[in-house]
Design a protein around this motif. Structure first.
Motif, short mmCIF file in Angstrom:
data_model
loop_
_atom_site.label_atom_id
_atom_site.label_comp_id
_atom_site.label_asym_id
_atom_site.label_seq_id
_atom_site.Cartn_x
_atom_site.Cartn_y
_atom_site.Cartn_z
N MET A 130 2.21 -4.60 2.44
CA MET A 130 2.28 -4.58 3.90
C MET A 130 3.38 -5.49 4.44
O MET A 130 4.08 -5.15 5.38
CB MET A 130 0.92 -5.00 4.48
N SER A 141 4.06 4.77 1.88
CA SER A 141 3.48 3.49 2.30
C SER A 141 2.70 3.62 3.60
O SER A 141 1.60 3.08 3.73
CB SER A 141 4.60 2.44 2.45
N HIS A 160 -1.31 2.91 3.89
CA HIS A 160 -1.80 1.81 4.73
C HIS A 160 -2.65 2.31 5.89
O HIS A 160 -3.61 1.65 6.30
CB HIS A 160 -0.63 0.97 5.25
#
Length: 699
Positions: free
Chosen positions: A203, A498, A502
Motif C-alpha cells: 500500500m 494492486s 487493495h
C-alpha cells in the motif's frame, strides 16, 4: 487427397484476366480443381477505402495501413523474400484466415498471424523444406522444432506455434477438401509461455506512485501567456520563412529569435515560478563578449597556395536568449506521456488504453470522476469504449493538459475534445498532422520515475509484499527484484492488479479511515468502486470490463488466501475456526481446503467462499451469510459454525473496542436514549469478548 506440393504451380497464361471479386468457395474450388491459381490473382483480400485501392491476392504486401482506427496496430505482411511455391501457399493460408476462419479476430491480429507464418516459411526454406506442409513429415518437423527455437524465447515460440496451429482448422473448410491443411497441432508442441508476474504493490508503494504523479501536476505551474507565445513560435517562424521565400536553416532560426523575440524571451526567462522559463536558454555576458571579440577566418586558395583570410563581416546572429525548437515539442510530449502514465496509475488501465485518452475523455457526473478510454485487446475493430474510475486529481491533470493542448494544436472546445492527449506535437508542427506519438518503451522511463522520487522497498514493504503475493509462479525471480532498499520494479500492469487487490482486502476499515490512509483529496478510488460502479445501479456508465475481471479475480484469490491461512492456523476464534482445526486431525484428506487452487475453485463455484464481515471476523459461507452486511457486530455469534478469525484481527478489534467504549461513555454522559446506549455497549462487549479470547486485557 492430393497435397498442394503435388500440384503443378506454374501459371498457365500471363494474360489471363479474371473478374475482380471477393474470395468465395466456388472460386477456391475452381482454382484447386484446375490447378490454375492465377484465377486468384485479382481477388480482393483486404478491401480498400475512398482513397486507397483494395489489396489483391497478387500484391506482395498486405497491410491494414488504410483501415487503422484510433490506436489500432499497424501491420504489414511482406511475401517478397519467399520462393514462388512458399509464397503461394502462405497467401492461400492468408485467404483462409481473412475470409474463411470462424474465429473472431481483428484485421491487425490476422495480418500478424500471416507475418508469423511468413517467418516460419522463410526458416523452412533455410533448412531445405520445399513446402510448409512438410512440417507434417516427422524428420523435417523434428529438425524444425530444434532449429527454430534457437535464440528465441518461450513466449515468442508460443506465438509462432499458435499461428501455425490455425492451419489445422483448414481441414474442415473448402481448403481441406484438397488436402490444404496441417495435421500437426503445434500448440501441443509449444514449450509454453514465460508468463509475466504482475505484482500487487504494498500500500505504501502504491500510494507513493499516486502521490508522485499528483504532486507533479499540482506543482506544474505554467504561465499561459508565456506558453502561448513559446508554443506558437515554430508556426510564426515558418510563416516568416514563407514571406521571405527562404528555407529553414539554423542560422535563419537564430536570426528570427535575435531580431523579433528577445524582449519576450527575456520576460519568459525571468518568470521563475513557471515551468516554461526552463525552455529559454540565456547566454552569459562572458559568452556574448567572447563571441563579439572572436576573430573569424577562412581558407582561400590563390595561385595554388592556401591562405588564411580574416572574415570582415559575419552574418550569423548570436542571440542572448534562445529556444531550441525541439525542446518546445519535447516539453509538450513529456507532459502528455506523464499524464497518460498518471492515468494508468490512478485507474489501472493498460498502456494501450491510456494512449487512447482524448482531451474530452474526462467524466464528471454527479459525484463521479472517471475517464473514457478505448479498449482494443479482445475487442471488435475500432475497439470498445470503457469507463474507468478515477480520483478527483485527474480533473486537475485534464485541466492543465487542455491548456497546454489548446496552445500547441490551436484547437479548443469540441475540436480539442476529439484529439488524443498523446498527439505528437513534433509531427503536428512539421506536417500539420494530428498523429499519435509512436510507441515508446516505458519500462526504463518508469524506473527513472521511481529513481527520481526515491520509491524504494522498506522492511515493512517487503513483509507486506509476500502477504499480498503468496502464490507467485516464480518466487525466486521476485526475491531478486523485491529487496530492501531496492527501487520498486514497476510495470504498468501492476496498477490494475494492486488497486483491485487493495479494494478487496481493505474492507476491514471504514471508508473515512481508508481515505486518510490513501491520502487522497476527496473521494478515494476505493469509494468510487465500492459505493459507485459496483453497488450503485444508477451509475451513469459501466465499470471497465477488464477491471471488473481483475476485481473478480482478486476477490477469489483473497477468499482462497484467507481460507488457506485459517486452514493452516492455530488457536482460531469462533466455532468455524474450531471445526477447521479439527479437520486437520484426520490428515490431509479431511481438510476442508485441500490446496489454494481447491479453495479458489470452491469460492468460484460458491461452495465455500471466505468473506470478511467488515469487523475483523470472517464467514466461511460468505456468499450466503445473513450477516454479510450487518451493521451490528454483536449479531455475529461465536457459536456460528461458519465464523472464524485469528490473531491478525486483534488490532482491528482493539481499535473498535476503544472507539465503542468511548461512544458508550459519551452516550451515558450526554443522556442519550437507552437504545443508543445499549447499541454501543453491545458492540463494545462483542469486541471485548474477541480480545479476551486471545488474552488481551481491556481497560
Amino acid at each position: 487427397m492430393e497435397r498442394i506440393n503435388k500440384i503443378t504451380l506454374d501459371y498457365v497464361d500471363s494474360n489471363y484476366i479474371i473478374q475482380d471479386d471477393y474470395p468465395n468457395e466456388d472460386i477456391i474450388r475452381t482454382a484447386f480443381k484446375s490447378e490454375n491459381f492465377q484465377q486468384l490473382e485479382n481477388i480482393t483480400v483486404i478491401p480498400g477505402d475512398e482513397l486507397n485501392k483494395p489489396i489483391k491476392f497478387q500484391d506482395n504486401v498486405w497491410t491494414n495501413h488504410h483501415l487503422i482506427q484510433g490506436r489500432e496496430t499497424y501491420r504489414k505482411a511482406c511475401f517478397l523474400k519467399l520462393n514462388k511455391k512458399m509464397m503461394l501457399e502462405v497467401k492461400i493460408v492468408g485467404i483462409y484466415l481473412l475470409w474463411f476462419s470462424l474465429r473472431k479476430c481483428k484485421l491487425a491480429s490476422i495480418i500478424r498471424t500471416i507475418e508469423n507464418i511468413i517467418v516460419i516459411a522463410k526458416h523452412l526454406e533455410t533448412i531445405g523444406a520445399k513446402s510448409i506442409f512438410d512440417l507434417d513429415k516427422a524428420p523435417i518437423r523434428e529438425y524444425f522444432l530444434k532449429s527454430f527455437q534457437q535464440g528465441r524465447g518461450k513466449s515468442t515460440i508460443d506465438n509462432y506455434f499458435k499461428s501455425l496451429s490455425r492451419m489445422c482448422n483448414m481441414k474442415m473448410t473448402v481448403f481441406g477438401e484438397y488436402g490444404f491443411f496441417l495435421n500437426t497441432n503445434f500448440t501441443k508442441l509449444s514449450p509454453g509461455r514465460n508468463d509475466n508476474q504482475s505484482y500487487c504493490m504494498p500500500m505504501r508503494i502504491l500510494n507513493a506512485y499516486w502521490k508522485s504523479y499528483a504532486d507533479y501536476f499540482l506543482d506544474l505551474k505554467v504561465c499561459m501567456d508565456s506558453w502561448l507565445y513559446i508554443s506558437t513560435l515554430p508556426l510564426k517562424y515558418r510563416k516568416y520563412l514563407d514571406r521571405k521565400g527562404i528555407k529553414h536553416h539554423n542560422n535563419n532560426w537564430l536570426y528570427y529569435l535575435d531580431e523579433f523575440c528577445q524582449p519576450n524571451l527575456k520576460l519568459i526567462y525571468n518568470q521563475k515560478n513557471s515551468a516554461i522559463s526552463s525552455l529559454v536558454i540565456v547566454r552569459s555576458e562572458q559568452t556574448m563578449d567572447s563571441y563579439r571579440n572572436k576573430k573569424l577566418s577562412r581558407i582561400v586558395i590563390s595561385d595554388g597556395v592556401a591562405k588564411k583570410v580574416d572574415v570582415v563581416s559575419y552574418n550569423r546572429r548570436f542571440p542572448k536568449f534562445l529556444v531550441d525548437m525541439e525542446e518546445i515539442y519535447t516539453f509538450y510530449n513529456r507532459q502528455a506521456l506523464i499524464a497518460c502514465e498518471a492515468f494508468q496509475a490512478f485507474t489501472g488501465m493498460r498502456k494501450s488504453e491510456a494512449t487512447t485518452i482524448k482531451f474530452g475523455s474526462l467524466i464528471l457526473e454527479r459525484d463521479w470522476v472517471g475517464i473514457r478510454a478505448n479498449t482494443y485487446k479482445n475487442s471488435d475493430e475500432g475497439g470498445t469504449e470503457d469507463w474507468w474510475a478515477a480520483p478527483p486529481i485527474v480533473e486537475e491533470i485534464f485541466r492543465k493538459m487542455r491548456l497546454l493542448g489548446e496552445c500547441m494544436f490551436q484547437k479548443s472546445g469540441r475540436e480539442l475534445n476529439s484529439l488524443y492527449i498523446k498527439t505528437d506535437a513534433r509531427r503536428f508542427h512539421a506536417n500539420r498532422d494530428f498523429s499519435l506519438m509512436r510507441d515508446q518503451r516505458s519500462s526504463e522511463r518508469q524506473l527513472s520515475w521511481s529513481r527520481a522520487h526515491n520509491i524504494r522497498v522498506s522492511t515493512d514493504d517487503l513483509a507486506e509484499f509476500w502477504r499480498l503475493n503468496p502464490n507467485l509462479g516464480k518466487p525466486l525471480e521476485a526475491e531478486k527484484e523485491v529487496q530492501i532498499g531496492a527501487l520498486w520494479p514497476i510495470s504498468s500492469h501492476q496498477y490494475r492488479r494492486s488497486i483491485a487487490v487493495h479494494v478487496k482486502r481493505l474492507e476491514l476499515v471504514s471508508m473515512s479511515h481508508l481515505a486518510i490512509h490513501l491520502k487522497h483529496l476527496g473521494k478515494t478510488i476505493s469509494e468510487w468502486y465500492t459505493e459507485g460502479a459496483l453497488a450503485n445501479s444508477r451509475a451513469p456508465g459501466r465499470i471497465a470490463a477488464a477491471f471488473a475481471k481483475e476485481l473478480e479475480r482478486a476477490d477469489l484469490e483473497r477468499a482462497a488466501s484467507l481460507a488457506i491461512r485459517f486452514q493452516e492456523g492455530n488457536n482460531l476464534y469462533g466455532k468455524g475456526g474450531k471445526l477447521l482445526e479439527q479437520s486437520k486431525l484426520g490428515g490431509a484428506k479431511t481438510k476442508v481446503y485441500q490446496s489454494f487452487s481447491h479453495a479458489m475453485s470452491l469460492a468460484k463455484r460458491r461452495k465455500s467462499k471466505v468473506m470478511s464481515l467488515g469487523n475483523g471476523m470472517y464467514c466461511m459461507n460468505g456468499q450466503d451469510c445473513d450477516f454479510a452486511a450487518t451493521l451490528q457486530s454483536a449479531n455475529c455469534r461465536p457459536d456460528c459454525e461458519n465464523l472464524v478469525a485469528d490473531r491478525e484481527s486483534i488490532p482491528i478489534w482493539l481499535n473498535r473496542y476503544k472507539r465503542y467504549r468511548q461512544l458508550y461513555l459519551n452516550s451515558k454522559t450526554k443522556g442519550l436514549p437507552e437504545a443508543s446506549q445499549e447499541f454501543f455497549r453491545l458492540e463494545m462487549e462483542s469486541y471485548q469478548q474477541c480480545l479476551e479470547f486471545y488474552g488481551v486485557i481491556c481497560e
